[in-house]
Design a protein around this motif. Sequence first.
Motif, PDB file in Angstrom:
ATOM      1  N   ASN A 164       0.314 -24.750   6.431  1.00  0.00           N
ATOM      2  CA  ASN A 164      -0.764 -24.914   7.415  1.00  0.00           C
ATOM      3  C   ASN A 164      -0.586 -24.098   8.687  1.00  0.00           C
ATOM      4  OD1 ASN A 164      -2.317 -26.636   5.916  1.00  0.00           O
ATOM      5  ND2 ASN A 164      -1.063 -28.409   6.513  1.00  0.00           N
ATOM      6  N   VAL A 165       0.233 -23.074   8.640  1.00  0.00           N
ATOM      7  CA  VAL A 165       0.316 -22.198   9.802  1.00  0.00           C
ATOM      8  C   VAL A 165      -0.576 -20.986   9.579  1.00  0.00           C
ATOM      9  CG1 VAL A 165       1.821 -20.786  11.228  1.00  0.00           C
ATOM     10  CG2 VAL A 165       2.610 -22.974  10.350  1.00  0.00           C
ATOM     11  N   ILE A 166      -0.407 -20.379   8.420  1.00  0.00           N
ATOM     12  CA  ILE A 166      -1.231 -19.205   8.123  1.00  0.00           C
ATOM     13  C   ILE A 166      -2.237 -19.597   7.062  1.00  0.00           C
ATOM     14  CG2 ILE A 166      -1.199 -16.863   7.247  1.00  0.00           C
ATOM     15  CD1 ILE A 166       1.615 -16.663   8.370  1.00  0.00           C
ATOM     16  N   THR A 167      -3.433 -19.929   7.508  1.00  0.00           N
ATOM     17  CA  THR A 167      -4.483 -20.231   6.550  1.00  0.00           C
ATOM     18  C   THR A 167      -5.567 -19.186   6.689  1.00  0.00           C
ATOM     19  OG1 THR A 167      -5.538 -21.647   8.156  1.00  0.00           O
ATOM     20  CG2 THR A 167      -4.092 -22.707   6.562  1.00  0.00           C
ATOM     21  N   TYR A 168      -6.270 -18.946   5.593  1.00  0.00           N
ATOM     22  CA  TYR A 168      -7.198 -17.834   5.574  1.00  0.00           C
ATOM     23  C   TYR A 168      -8.366 -18.240   4.689  1.00  0.00           C
ATOM     24  CZ  TYR A 168      -8.449 -12.885   5.423  1.00  0.00           C
ATOM     25  OH  TYR A 168      -9.076 -11.681   5.557  1.00  0.00           O
ATOM     26  N   PRO A 169      -9.605 -18.053   5.166  1.00  0.00           N
ATOM     27  CA  PRO A 169     -10.744 -18.490   4.360  1.00  0.00           C
ATOM     28  C   PRO A 169     -10.725 -17.848   2.981  1.00  0.00           C
ATOM     29  CG  PRO A 169     -11.452 -17.889   6.547  1.00  0.00           C
ATOM     30  CD  PRO A 169     -10.014 -17.524   6.453  1.00  0.00           C
ATOM     31  N   VAL A 170     -11.021 -18.660   1.982  1.00  0.00           N
ATOM     32  CA  VAL A 170     -10.937 -18.185   0.593  1.00  0.00           C
ATOM     33  C   VAL A 170     -11.890 -17.030   0.355  1.00  0.00           C
ATOM     34  CG1 VAL A 170     -11.277 -18.855  -1.793  1.00  0.00           C
ATOM     35  CG2 VAL A 170     -10.219 -20.435  -0.203  1.00  0.00           C
ATOM     36  N   TRP A 171     -13.098 -17.156   0.933  1.00  0.00           N
ATOM     37  CA  TRP A 171     -14.074 -16.118   0.631  1.00  0.00           C
ATOM     38  C   TRP A 171     -13.632 -14.758   1.174  1.00  0.00           C
ATOM     39  CZ3 TRP A 171     -17.795 -15.881  -2.767  1.00  0.00           C
ATOM     40  CH2 TRP A 171     -18.622 -14.759  -2.728  1.00  0.00           C
ATOM     41  N   ARG A 172     -12.961 -14.760   2.299  1.00  0.00           N
ATOM     42  CA  ARG A 172     -12.481 -13.482   2.848  1.00  0.00           C
ATOM     43  C   ARG A 172     -11.440 -12.876   1.939  1.00  0.00           C
ATOM     44  NH1 ARG A 172     -12.804 -13.037   9.042  1.00  0.00           N
ATOM     45  NH2 ARG A 172     -14.582 -14.343   9.419  1.00  0.00           N
ATOM     46  N   LEU A 173     -10.601 -13.755   1.409  1.00  0.00           N
ATOM     47  CA  LEU A 173      -9.596 -13.282   0.459  1.00  0.00           C
ATOM     48  C   LEU A 173     -10.281 -12.662  -0.754  1.00  0.00           C
ATOM     49  CD1 LEU A 173      -6.555 -13.439   0.532  1.00  0.00           C
ATOM     50  CD2 LEU A 173      -6.682 -15.433  -0.956  1.00  0.00           C
ATOM     51  N   ILE A 174     -11.329 -13.354  -1.220  1.00  0.00           N
ATOM     52  CA  ILE A 174     -12.056 -12.835  -2.380  1.00  0.00           C
ATOM     53  C   ILE A 174     -12.696 -11.496  -2.036  1.00  0.00           C
ATOM     54  CG2 ILE A 174     -14.124 -13.240  -3.749  1.00  0.00           C
ATOM     55  CD1 ILE A 174     -13.327 -16.104  -3.915  1.00  0.00           C
ATOM     56  N   TYR A 175     -13.238 -11.413  -0.826  1.00  0.00           N
ATOM     57  CA  TYR A 175     -13.870 -10.150  -0.440  1.00  0.00           C
ATOM     58  C   TYR A 175     -12.850  -9.019  -0.470  1.00  0.00           C
ATOM     59  CZ  TYR A 175     -17.094  -6.968   1.754  1.00  0.00           C
ATOM     60  OH  TYR A 175     -17.929  -5.915   1.974  1.00  0.00           O
ATOM     61  N   PHE A 176     -11.683  -9.316   0.033  1.00  0.00           N
ATOM     62  CA  PHE A 176     -10.640  -8.292   0.060  1.00  0.00           C
ATOM     63  C   PHE A 176     -10.257  -7.870  -1.358  1.00  0.00           C
ATOM     64  CE2 PHE A 176      -5.996  -7.530   0.023  1.00  0.00           C
ATOM     65  CZ  PHE A 176      -6.032  -6.295   0.626  1.00  0.00           C
ATOM     66  N   LEU A 177     -10.064  -8.867  -2.219  1.00  0.00           N
ATOM     67  CA  LEU A 177      -9.710  -8.539  -3.604  1.00  0.00           C
ATOM     68  C   LEU A 177     -10.827  -7.764  -4.281  1.00  0.00           C
ATOM     69  CD1 LEU A 177      -8.039 -11.891  -4.655  1.00  0.00           C
ATOM     70  CD2 LEU A 177      -6.956  -9.741  -4.011  1.00  0.00           C
ATOM     71  N   PHE A 178     -12.058  -8.203  -4.035  1.00  0.00           N
ATOM     72  CA  PHE A 178     -13.219  -7.524  -4.603  1.00  0.00           C
ATOM     73  C   PHE A 178     -13.241  -6.060  -4.166  1.00  0.00           C
ATOM     74  CE2 PHE A 178     -17.506  -6.143  -3.434  1.00  0.00           C
ATOM     75  CZ  PHE A 178     -18.092  -6.083  -4.687  1.00  0.00           C
ATOM     76  N   ALA A 179     -13.014  -5.844  -2.860  1.00  0.00           N
ATOM     77  CA  ALA A 179     -13.009  -4.469  -2.364  1.00  0.00           C
ATOM     78  C   ALA A 179     -11.922  -3.666  -3.058  1.00  0.00           C
ATOM     79  CB  ALA A 179     -12.797  -4.455  -0.851  1.00  0.00           C
ATOM     80  N   GLY A 180     -10.751  -4.315  -3.239  1.00  0.00           N
ATOM     81  CA  GLY A 180      -9.666  -3.620  -3.921  1.00  0.00           C
ATOM     82  C   GLY A 180     -10.068  -3.207  -5.329  1.00  0.00           C
ATOM     83  N   VAL A 181     -10.744  -4.127  -6.033  1.00  0.00           N
ATOM     84  CA  VAL A 181     -11.156  -3.825  -7.407  1.00  0.00           C
ATOM     85  C   VAL A 181     -12.164  -2.678  -7.409  1.00  0.00           C
ATOM     86  CG1 VAL A 181     -12.446  -4.735  -9.367  1.00  0.00           C
ATOM     87  CG2 VAL A 181     -10.681  -6.116  -8.281  1.00  0.00           C
TER      88      VAL A 181
END
Lengths: 380, 343
Positions: free
Chosen positions: B181-198
Amino acid sequence: MTTFMSRNDLFLFLGFTIVVLAMPIWLAPFGAGYPDLLQRFMIFGIFAVGFNILFGLTGYLSFGHAAFFGVGSYAAVWSFKLLTLDAIPAMIFAVLISGLFALIIGFLCLRRSGIYFSILTLAFAQMSYNLAYSVLTPITNGETGLQLTLADPRVLDAAVGQTFVGQPVPTLLGQQLGGYAGFYFCAGFLILAFFIAQRIAGSPFGMMLKAIKSNQTRMQFTGFNTRPYALSAFVISGMYAGLAGALLAVTDPLAGAERMQWTASGEVVLMTILGGVGTLVGPVIGAWIIKYFENILSALNDNILARFWSFLPEGVADVVVKITSKFVGDGWHLTLGLAFVIVVIFLPGGIMEGVRRIAAAFRRSGSSSAKPSARTQPAE
Amino acid sequence: MFEVIFLQFLNGLDKGAAYALIALGLTLVFGTLGVVNFAHGALFMLGAFCAVTVRMFLTMETVTIDPEKLSPWGAPLEVREPLVQAWLGDFGAVLVNYSVPLSILITIPIMLLVGIGLERGIIKHFYKRTHAEQILVTFGLAIVAQEVIKSVFGPNPIPQPMPTDLRGAADIGAWLGMQANVITYPVWRLIYFLFAGVVIGGVFAFLQFTTFGMVVRAGMADRETVGLLGINIDRRFTIMFGLAAVVAGMAGVMYTPLLPPNYHLGMDFLVLSFVVVVVGGMGSLPGAVAAGFLLGILQSFASMNQVKAIFPGIDQIIIYLVAVIILLVRPRGLMGRRGVMEA
C-alpha cells in the motif's frame, strides 16, 4: 522626392487610405458599419500585415505570434494601470516591450528554419501562455484577466491631478476613445502600419527578405549573413503584433491569457493565407473577411435560417435549415476550416491570387491575341 | 524518498505512452511520406470518439412509462430497458461494461479507412509542396475534424467509464516485494502502458520482420530506387499512413477512461506530440518512442511539489523547455539520423 514612391505604390496607398477611412460608410449596407467591429477590423489588419512581413517576405512560418499580441496587451494595460490612462504612452510601451520580447525569442528561434522554426515559435508561445496562466499570475492576473480598477496608482495622471469617477477607460489627450473615435484611432495606426510595410517591401531591406525566402543558401554563398535580416523582420513583425495587442487593450482594457494561445496564432496564419500571403493588401483583406464572417455567421441561428430558406417547400426547407445550421452560429469555425482547406489546396495565393486570375481571364478574353504565358522553371 | 520517485516515474508512464503512440504515428507519416501532419492529433481524437460512439450504440435503451408505479417524486416511473441487455441478456451487460476495449475492434477498420481516404484524397497532392503548405492544409483539416466532432457530440467532455473489473489500483510495491500500500497504481493506467508496449512492439515487428515492412523501410531510405525496382511504393506508403491513423485511433480509444474526450483533445495533444517528435529526432521511430516516455516522465517529475518549490511553474513548461534546448543544441534530436532535416 520624386522617386520617394512609385506612382503605383502611391495609388495603392491612397486607395487603401480612402477605403479604410470610408469603412463606416461603405460597410453600413453589409451590416458591419458599427465601431466595435470596425475596430477589430483595424486591429487584426495590423496583426496580419505584421505577420506577413515575416511569413510573406522571409517565408518563416511562425506559429507563436499570438505571444507578442498578448504581451502587447498586457504591457498596454500595465501602462494604463501604472502610468496614465492616455493611449499614446501605452502604445509606445507595448511596442517596445513586445519588440524586446520578439528580439529574444527571434534570436533563439531563427537559429533553425523550416518546420523546426515553426515548432520553436510554437513552443515559446505555449510556454508564455502556460506561464501567464500559472506562475505569472501576479503580472497577468491569471484566468480573470488583467483589468483596470479605480485603485490603480496611475503615477502620471496623479501628478497632473487628474481624477476619475467610475470605471477608468483609456483616453487620448483627455478624449475618451470609445465608438468612432476609437475606430479612427485604430484606422490611423493601420494606415501607418500599411505604409511602413509598403516601404519595407519596396526597400533594399525588403529585397533581402525576399531573397531569404527564395534561396537562403545562395544568399549565404554570396557572402550575406542572412540572420540579422531575418531577425529584424521577426522583431518588426513582433512589434506589429504588440501594437495590435495594445490597440485591442485600448478599445477593450481587459487582457487575458487566451489571447496568447496557439490557436490565436493559428488565426493570424489563417487570415494571411486566406487573403494572400506575400501581398500587401491580402492579409488585411483576409483579416477583414474572417472577422466579418465570424461576426455575421456566428450571430445566425435556426430562426433566421428558417426565414432565409422559407421560399423552399416545407420538408426541403427543414432539411436545408438543419444542414446549414451546422455551418453557422457555433459551427462557424467549421466553415472557416473548410474555406481554409479549399484555399490552401486550390488557391495557394489566397484571395489576391483569385482576383489576379479573374483579372487575367478578363484580359485574355478581351484581347484574343494574348497567348498563354509560357513559364519556364529554372533548373535547380 | 525512493517510493516517491518510483511513484512519479509510474505516473509519467501512461501519459508518456500516449505521447509515444501519437509521436510514433507522426514519425511513420513523416518518415514514409515526408509529410508534416498537423492533423494527427485529430486522428487521436477521432479514435476517442469512436469509443464514445460505440458506447452510445451499446447503451441505447427503450424508455417506457409505467403508470402503475410512481417514482419517489410522484411522477410515473420511467422504466429504462437497455436494448443490448434485452437482446443478449447477461452477455449484453458484459459488452456494455467492456465497451472501451471492444471499441478497438471497430476503430481499427474505421481509422484505416479514414487514414487511407485522407492520404488519397488530399495529402497526396501535397508531396511536392513545401512543408509550410503541408502544415497549413493539415492544420485546416484538423480544424474541420474538430468542428465536425463538436457539432455532432457537443462541446462538453463525455466521460467513458472503464470496465468495472479494471477499476481500482494495483499494489505494485507489494508485487515487487516492498511494503504494501505504498506504491499503488491505477489498473487502467497499467493496462494503457502495456497496451502501448504491445502496439509499439507490433509496429516495430511489422516493419522489421515482414516483407512489407522491409519494403517500406527500403522506401524510407531511398524511395526512388525502390520505385525503380518495380515496386509500387506509393501504395505501401498509403497503407502506412492508414496504419499511423490506426495507431493514433487506438491510442485515443484506450485513453478515454483516463481523460474524458472532448473536441479539442486532438489539438491539445498535437502540440505536445510534435514537440516529442522533434525531441526524439524527425524520422526516427525509436527516437519518437523514447522521447515520448522520457517527456511523460519528466513532466511527471516536474509536477512534484519539491521540484515546483525550487522552480515555480516548471511543470507547465518543462516539455517545451526541453524541446527548445534540444532544438538549439542538437537539432537532429536524440536519435535523429545525421543529415535528416538538420537545418
